[in-house]
Enzyme design. Sequence first.
Site, mmCIF file in Angstrom:
data_model
loop_
_atom_site.group_PDB
_atom_site.id
_atom_site.type_symbol
_atom_site.label_atom_id
_atom_site.label_comp_id
_atom_site.label_asym_id
_atom_site.label_seq_id
_atom_site.Cartn_x
_atom_site.Cartn_y
_atom_site.Cartn_z
ATOM 1 N N ARG A 98 0.951 -1.089 -0.119
ATOM 2 C CA ARG A 98 0.101 -0.040 -0.039
ATOM 3 C C ARG A 98 1.051 1.277 -0.093
ATOM 4 O O ARG A 98 1.603 1.452 0.952
ATOM 5 C CB ARG A 98 -0.828 -0.023 1.320
ATOM 6 C CG ARG A 98 -1.642 1.273 1.414
ATOM 7 C CD ARG A 98 -2.987 1.294 2.449
ATOM 8 N NE ARG A 98 -3.939 0.377 1.660
ATOM 9 C CZ ARG A 98 -5.075 0.331 2.293
ATOM 10 N NH1 ARG A 98 -5.432 1.312 3.352
ATOM 11 N NH2 ARG A 98 -6.040 -0.286 1.786
ATOM 12 N N HIS A 125 -7.106 0.638 -6.677
ATOM 13 C CA HIS A 125 -7.335 -0.034 -5.314
ATOM 14 C C HIS A 125 -8.068 -1.274 -6.080
ATOM 15 O O HIS A 125 -9.182 -1.873 -5.705
ATOM 16 C CB HIS A 125 -8.483 0.631 -4.332
ATOM 17 C CG HIS A 125 -8.217 -0.028 -2.976
ATOM 18 N ND1 HIS A 125 -7.477 -1.234 -2.809
ATOM 19 C CD2 HIS A 125 -8.715 0.177 -1.776
ATOM 20 C CE1 HIS A 125 -7.635 -1.667 -1.773
ATOM 21 N NE2 HIS A 125 -8.355 -0.712 -1.149
ATOM 22 N N GLN A 128 -9.915 -4.065 -3.816
ATOM 23 C CA GLN A 128 -11.004 -3.734 -3.209
ATOM 24 C C GLN A 128 -11.971 -4.122 -4.465
ATOM 25 O O GLN A 128 -13.179 -4.658 -4.198
ATOM 26 C CB GLN A 128 -10.986 -2.311 -3.175
ATOM 27 C CG GLN A 128 -12.423 -1.740 -2.508
ATOM 28 C CD GLN A 128 -12.828 -2.280 -1.178
ATOM 29 O OE1 GLN A 128 -11.993 -2.284 -0.300
ATOM 30 N NE2 GLN A 128 -14.141 -2.816 -1.213
ATOM 31 N N ASP A 219 -17.415 6.174 -1.155
ATOM 32 C CA ASP A 219 -16.096 6.036 -0.575
ATOM 33 C C ASP A 219 -15.824 7.428 0.070
ATOM 34 O O ASP A 219 -16.866 8.289 -0.023
ATOM 35 C CB ASP A 219 -15.076 5.995 -1.604
ATOM 36 C CG ASP A 219 -13.729 5.865 -1.152
ATOM 37 O OD1 ASP A 219 -13.391 5.629 0.046
ATOM 38 O OD2 ASP A 219 -12.709 6.071 -1.961
ATOM 39 N N CYS A 259 -16.517 1.076 0.388
ATOM 40 C CA CYS A 259 -15.373 0.164 0.559
ATOM 41 C C CYS A 259 -14.862 0.214 2.141
ATOM 42 O O CYS A 259 -14.019 -0.673 2.526
ATOM 43 C CB CYS A 259 -14.350 0.678 -0.421
ATOM 44 S SG CYS A 259 -13.950 2.506 -0.138
ATOM 45 N N ARG A 287 -13.508 -9.136 1.292
ATOM 46 C CA ARG A 287 -11.986 -8.729 1.011
ATOM 47 C C ARG A 287 -11.166 -9.990 1.304
ATOM 48 O O ARG A 287 -10.253 -10.280 0.553
ATOM 49 C CB ARG A 287 -11.634 -7.631 1.924
ATOM 50 C CG ARG A 287 -12.033 -6.286 1.726
ATOM 51 C CD ARG A 287 -11.674 -5.852 0.415
ATOM 52 N NE ARG A 287 -10.244 -5.773 0.174
ATOM 53 C CZ ARG A 287 -9.590 -4.723 0.520
ATOM 54 N NH1 ARG A 287 -10.132 -3.777 1.173
ATOM 55 N NH2 ARG A 287 -8.320 -4.606 0.284
HETATM 56 N N1 NVA Z 1 -10.298 6.445 -1.178
HETATM 57 C C1 NVA Z 1 -9.975 6.015 0.252
HETATM 58 C C2 NVA Z 1 -9.948 4.515 0.050
HETATM 59 C C3 NVA Z 1 -9.762 3.780 1.580
HETATM 60 C C4 NVA Z 1 -9.907 2.409 1.352
HETATM 61 C C5 NVA Z 1 -8.401 6.410 0.673
HETATM 62 O O1 NVA Z 1 -7.667 6.282 -0.475
HETATM 63 O O2 NVA Z 1 -8.277 6.790 1.629
HETATM 64 N N1 CP Z 2 -11.170 -0.701 2.193
HETATM 65 C C1 CP Z 2 -9.788 -0.781 2.587
HETATM 66 O O1 CP Z 2 -9.130 -1.037 1.642
HETATM 67 O O2 CP Z 2 -9.935 -0.887 4.029
HETATM 68 P P1 CP Z 2 -8.534 -0.558 4.732
HETATM 69 O O3 CP Z 2 -8.143 0.902 4.324
HETATM 70 O O4 CP Z 2 -9.088 -0.676 6.152
HETATM 71 O O5 CP Z 2 -7.476 -1.548 4.268
#
Ligand code: NVA
Ligand code: CP
Length: 301
Positions: A98, A125, A128, A219, A259, A287
């Site tokens: 990540r 992502h 997801q 989201d 998500c 997930r």
């Molecule tokens: N768009 C959000 C998704 C979190 C899973 C972010 O990037 O923080």
């Molecule tokens: N939806 C998602 O990726 O959740 P986290 O940020 O908790 O991993």
Amino acid sequence: MEYLLSMADAKEEIQEILDIALKLKSGEIKEKPLKDKFLGMIFEKSSTRTRVSFEVGMHQLGGTPLYLSSNDLQIGRGEPISDTARVLSRFLDCIMIRAKSHETVAELIKHADIPIINGLTDKEHPCQTFADLLTIKEYFGDFNRKFVFIGDGNNVCNSLLLGAAYTGMNMTVACPMGYEPDEEIFALAQEEAKQTGSDINIEHDVHKAVENADILYTDVWVSMGDEEEAEERQRVFNEYQINSQLLSEANDDAIVMHCLPAIRGQEITGDVMTSSQSAIWDQAENRLHAQKAILYMMLKE
Ligand code: NVA
Ligand code: CP
């Protein structure tokens, strides 16, 4: 699939991964083929679902996950990602990362000779999206549906656009002006949609967008890294909330997806999250099954 940077890398394997996920979930696949395999999980940003689903999933498949916070790695002190890639390739069988920047994952892929999985970047992502497609398949049995993404055309939305295009699902992005999805990804999704016969479009009027919708998805308005724009975003996205009124404008059997993590009172209301139309908790569970299917597909010998 040698690596998963973008949903575009999984174009040919989507259906197979979804089938494996369903079989892992139902118990039809019981084997633990990843014995003696090691997954490194690098995190430059927070995570609940991605971390836990990959960690538990790897154990359930017989393998070993290693949690690697970027603050504790030498990357945090400036060791180049290319050197990290070369060295970790000699210890591990796969890396899930990540990253703040999509380019970091691309750079890792370039210099590693083990499979790399994008666990979220500023652009996509894909992990997801697999869980989301799995959830839609379970709820409706097919992708012949109208999917409406409401909110920020960011990473989650970008990967969903490709997922929708490849599965032939109609997708409308309801977003404020200036918060549209990535232009290149949107163009690719529209191109791919021509092949599968789906309709992919952007609609700034959220009420128009949800007419005849089967799935409402949202989201957060303020993604990780966008914190400085929080106040401005809360103002701009104000109209784009999934609440009981907006849900009542969609099809009667429409489902709601998110998500997670969610901010109740911003992009979604608490009552909708726990209503009978919410698929959010099944989606979160998926997930695990989806991430296991990706690992199974990439690492099983
Ligand atoms: N768009 C959000 C998704 C979190 C899973 C972010 O990037 O923080
Ligand atoms: N939806 C998602 O990726 O959740 P986290 O940020 O908790 O991993």
